[in-house]
Design a protein around this motif. Structure first.
Motif, PDB file in Angstrom:
ATOM      1  N   LEU A  37      20.821  61.510  26.466  1.00  0.00           N
ATOM      2  CA  LEU A  37      19.708  61.052  27.526  1.00  0.00           C
ATOM      3  C   LEU A  37      19.256  59.537  27.440  1.00  0.00           C
ATOM      4  N   GLY A  38      19.173  59.561  26.074  1.00  0.00           N
ATOM      5  CA  GLY A  38      18.877  57.951  25.843  1.00  0.00           C
ATOM      6  C   GLY A  38      20.044  57.123  26.173  1.00  0.00           C
ATOM      7  N   ILE A  39      21.201  57.409  25.767  1.00  0.00           N
ATOM      8  CA  ILE A  39      22.486  56.721  25.982  1.00  0.00           C
ATOM      9  C   ILE A  39      22.572  56.536  27.469  1.00  0.00           C
ATOM     10  N   TYR A  40      22.319  57.369  28.328  1.00  0.00           N
ATOM     11  CA  TYR A  40      22.519  57.509  29.720  1.00  0.00           C
ATOM     12  C   TYR A  40      21.456  56.305  30.396  1.00  0.00           C
ATOM     13  N   MET A  41      20.179  56.500  29.745  1.00  0.00           N
ATOM     14  CA  MET A  41      18.875  55.756  30.271  1.00  0.00           C
ATOM     15  C   MET A  41      19.283  54.062  29.999  1.00  0.00           C
ATOM     16  N   VAL A  42      19.796  53.787  28.531  1.00  0.00           N
ATOM     17  CA  VAL A  42      20.428  52.763  28.091  1.00  0.00           C
ATOM     18  C   VAL A  42      21.493  51.942  29.006  1.00  0.00           C
ATOM     19  N   THR A  43      22.390  52.987  29.519  1.00  0.00           N
ATOM     20  CA  THR A  43      23.449  52.710  30.372  1.00  0.00           C
ATOM     21  C   THR A  43      23.029  52.206  31.745  1.00  0.00           C
ATOM     22  N   VAL A  44      21.940  53.010  32.495  1.00  0.00           N
ATOM     23  CA  VAL A  44      21.521  52.538  33.661  1.00  0.00           C
ATOM     24  C   VAL A  44      21.080  51.324  33.704  1.00  0.00           C
ATOM     25  N   VAL A  45      19.953  51.064  32.675  1.00  0.00           N
ATOM     26  CA  VAL A  45      19.038  49.944  32.595  1.00  0.00           C
ATOM     27  C   VAL A  45      19.832  48.607  32.411  1.00  0.00           C
ATOM     28  N   GLY A  46      21.198  48.936  31.426  1.00  0.00           N
ATOM     29  CA  GLY A  46      21.909  47.833  31.017  1.00  0.00           C
ATOM     30  C   GLY A  46      22.606  47.327  32.183  1.00  0.00           C
ATOM     31  N   ASN A  47      23.341  48.138  32.964  1.00  0.00           N
ATOM     32  CA  ASN A  47      24.312  47.655  33.797  1.00  0.00           C
ATOM     33  C   ASN A  47      23.524  47.431  35.152  1.00  0.00           C
ATOM     34  N   LEU A  48      22.281  48.082  35.546  1.00  0.00           N
ATOM     35  CA  LEU A  48      21.669  47.692  36.752  1.00  0.00           C
ATOM     36  C   LEU A  48      20.947  46.391  36.517  1.00  0.00           C
ATOM     37  N   GLY A  49      20.566  46.145  35.321  1.00  0.00           N
ATOM     38  CA  GLY A  49      19.813  44.760  34.930  1.00  0.00           C
ATOM     39  C   GLY A  49      20.962  43.588  34.963  1.00  0.00           C
ATOM     40  N   MET A  50      22.207  43.972  34.442  1.00  0.00           N
ATOM     41  CA  MET A  50      23.384  42.812  34.465  1.00  0.00           C
ATOM     42  C   MET A  50      23.457  42.520  36.015  1.00  0.00           C
ATOM     43  N   ILE A  51      23.853  43.630  36.885  1.00  0.00           N
ATOM     44  CA  ILE A  51      24.145  43.379  38.160  1.00  0.00           C
ATOM     45  C   ILE A  51      22.832  42.559  38.957  1.00  0.00           C
ATOM     46  N   THR A  52      21.693  43.131  38.653  1.00  0.00           N
ATOM     47  CA  THR A  52      20.395  42.366  39.198  1.00  0.00           C
ATOM     48  C   THR A  52      20.394  40.931  38.836  1.00  0.00           C
ATOM     49  N   LEU A  53      20.617  40.650  37.690  1.00  0.00           N
ATOM     50  CA  LEU A  53      20.434  39.248  36.906  1.00  0.00           C
ATOM     51  C   LEU A  53      21.615  38.433  37.642  1.00  0.00           C
ATOM     52  N   CYS A 285      30.796  57.826  28.040  1.00  0.00           N
ATOM     53  CA  CYS A 285      29.180  57.496  27.509  1.00  0.00           C
ATOM     54  C   CYS A 285      29.234  56.207  26.720  1.00  0.00           C
ATOM     55  N   ILE A 286      29.947  55.965  25.762  1.00  0.00           N
ATOM     56  CA  ILE A 286      29.675  54.941  25.086  1.00  0.00           C
ATOM     57  C   ILE A 286      30.213  53.636  25.277  1.00  0.00           C
ATOM     58  N   VAL A 287      31.190  53.712  26.149  1.00  0.00           N
ATOM     59  CA  VAL A 287      31.729  52.456  26.566  1.00  0.00           C
ATOM     60  C   VAL A 287      30.894  51.778  27.772  1.00  0.00           C
ATOM     61  N   PRO A 288      30.469  52.700  28.720  1.00  0.00           N
ATOM     62  CA  PRO A 288      29.497  52.116  29.540  1.00  0.00           C
ATOM     63  C   PRO A 288      28.400  51.625  29.168  1.00  0.00           C
ATOM     64  N   MET A 289      27.774  52.167  28.000  1.00  0.00           N
ATOM     65  CA  MET A 289      26.484  51.745  27.512  1.00  0.00           C
ATOM     66  C   MET A 289      26.702  50.290  26.717  1.00  0.00           C
ATOM     67  N   LEU A 290      27.856  50.089  25.885  1.00  0.00           N
ATOM     68  CA  LEU A 290      28.195  49.071  25.223  1.00  0.00           C
ATOM     69  C   LEU A 290      28.859  47.794  25.971  1.00  0.00           C
ATOM     70  N   ASN A 291      29.231  47.974  27.056  1.00  0.00           N
ATOM     71  CA  ASN A 291      29.939  46.732  27.711  1.00  0.00           C
ATOM     72  C   ASN A 291      28.565  45.941  28.061  1.00  0.00           C
ATOM     73  N   PRO A 292      27.556  46.054  28.634  1.00  0.00           N
ATOM     74  CA  PRO A 292      26.521  45.076  28.982  1.00  0.00           C
ATOM     75  C   PRO A 292      26.060  44.377  27.698  1.00  0.00           C
ATOM     76  N   LEU A 293      25.759  45.512  26.707  1.00  0.00           N
ATOM     77  CA  LEU A 293      25.274  45.040  25.293  1.00  0.00           C
ATOM     78  C   LEU A 293      26.059  44.024  24.459  1.00  0.00           C
ATOM     79  N   ILE A 294      27.459  44.342  24.746  1.00  0.00           N
ATOM     80  CA  ILE A 294      28.430  43.390  23.881  1.00  0.00           C
ATOM     81  C   ILE A 294      28.441  42.087  24.748  1.00  0.00           C
ATOM     82  N   TYR A 295      28.490  42.027  26.065  1.00  0.00           N
ATOM     83  CA  TYR A 295      28.281  40.681  26.730  1.00  0.00           C
ATOM     84  C   TYR A 295      27.255  39.867  26.489  1.00  0.00           C
ATOM     85  N   ILE A 296      25.879  40.568  26.472  1.00  0.00           N
ATOM     86  CA  ILE A 296      24.752  39.847  26.349  1.00  0.00           C
ATOM     87  C   ILE A 296      24.558  39.401  25.010  1.00  0.00           C
ATOM     88  N   ALA A 297      25.115  40.393  23.867  1.00  0.00           N
ATOM     89  CA  ALA A 297      25.083  40.020  22.525  1.00  0.00           C
ATOM     90  C   ALA A 297      25.919  38.548  22.320  1.00  0.00           C
TER      91      ALA A 297
END
Length: 313
Positions: A37-53, A285-297
């Motif tokens: 659930l935590g992974i999915y929430m990070v995935t949604v927030v991270g990817n939606l945030g990336m698209i919005t930004l 699960c992991i890759v969709p969560m990591l992608n925005p974090l990797i690019y932001i980092a």
């Protein structure tokens, strides 16, 4: 085509499947539910945030960020196709999915997993043009070219998924209906069929090889030329900047292609379904969560590094 096949399909007695889930140990159900659930929430927030930004920031309206926003969209959809149903499996006694829902999940899962590989290849081509032909970058990577590449990615993904799902719909499912997985994947479904699966297995190997090796070779070729160009840059700052813009992309592709290849490029007799579950967790699960974090980092690191260099000079 798929829906016509489904309308004609009246020879299979199975109308619903039971998803076995990631584990059958009761003491792990709640911890795993909270984890994913935590992974999915990070995935949604991270990817939606990336698209919005990217959508709201006019200075990010470049080909690189155009492809990155598409990658975030694919990751968001990819995770949403799988994770919510997976979470249900942790809190329900039996996670039942109808035949129609199972085939729909399989179809969209394949669409987005294929699209991910080709979108990463398109991003590698963009980096190749930016580093190897910077003077022609704006001409080569025009809006029309970016749009054509994106449409090509989705056409390849939809075509591959239609072939896989279409042949899956031709199979008979007689009595066994427990899918040894947490979602409707190709190999677990093929194990349940009571008709010949030779053609399906052949298609899995051939199409998986094509859809994994084609993006991989495209990315490899792009980075051979990129590395050659970077080594010709005399400025240390220029080399550092060039490497940093590529490192995030290489990291994202390595995790995705490695886990996907482990699952789909092995004969089913060699790779057990339990190993397949663990491997598939990475690309569902992991890759969709990591992608925005990797690019932001990497973007943060690059900015900080360049600022530090400018201050020292």
């Amino acid at each position: 085509i798929i829906f016509l096949i489904m309308e004609d399909r009246n020879h299979s007695s199975v109308t619903e499947f039971i998803l076995a889930g990631l584990t059958e140990q009761p003491e792990l159900q709640l911890p795993l539910f909270l984890l994913f659930l935590g992974i999915y929430m990070v995935t949604v927030v991270g990817n939606l945030g990336m698209i919005t930004l990217i959508g709201l920031s006019s200075h990010l309206h470049t080909p690189m960020y155009y492809f990155l926003s598409n990658l975030s969209f694919i990751d968001l959809c990819h995770s949403t196709v799988i994770t919510p149903k997976m979470l249900l499996n942790f809190v329900t006694e039996k996670n039942i999915i109808s035949y129609t829902e199972c085939m729909a999940q399989l179809y969209f899962f394949i669409v987005f997993i294929i699209a991910e590989g080709y979108m990463l290849a398109a991003m590698a081509y963009d980096r190749y043009v930016a580093i190897c032909n910077p003077l022609l970058y704006n001409v080569t990577m025009s809006y029309q070219r970016c749009f054509q590449l994106t449409v090509g990615v989705y056409i390849l993904a939809i075509t591959g998924s239609t072939v896989h799902t279409g042949f899956m719909l031709r199979l008979l499912f007689c009595k066994a209906n427990v899918v040894n997985h947490y979602f409707c994947d190709l190999f677990p479904l093929l194990e349940l069929s009571c008709s010949s699966i030779y053609i399906n297995q052949l298609l899995v190997i051939l199409l998986s090889a094509f859809n994994i090796l084609t993006p991989s070779l495209t990315i490899l070729a792009s980075y051979v030329f990129i590395l050659s160009s970077i080594l010709q840059i005399h400025s240390t700052e220029g080399r550092s900047k060039a490497f940093s813009t590529c490192s995030s992309h290489i990291s994202a592709f390595a995790v995705f292609s490695g886990s996907a290849a482990f699952m789909y490029l092995q004969p089913s007799s060699v790779s057990s379904m339990d190993q397949g579950k663990v491997s598939s967790v990475f690309y569902t699960c992991i890759v969709p969560m990591l992608n925005p974090l990797i690019y932001i980092a990497f973007a943060t690191y690059t900015t900080a590094n360049l600022n530090a260099r400018s201050l020292t000079h």
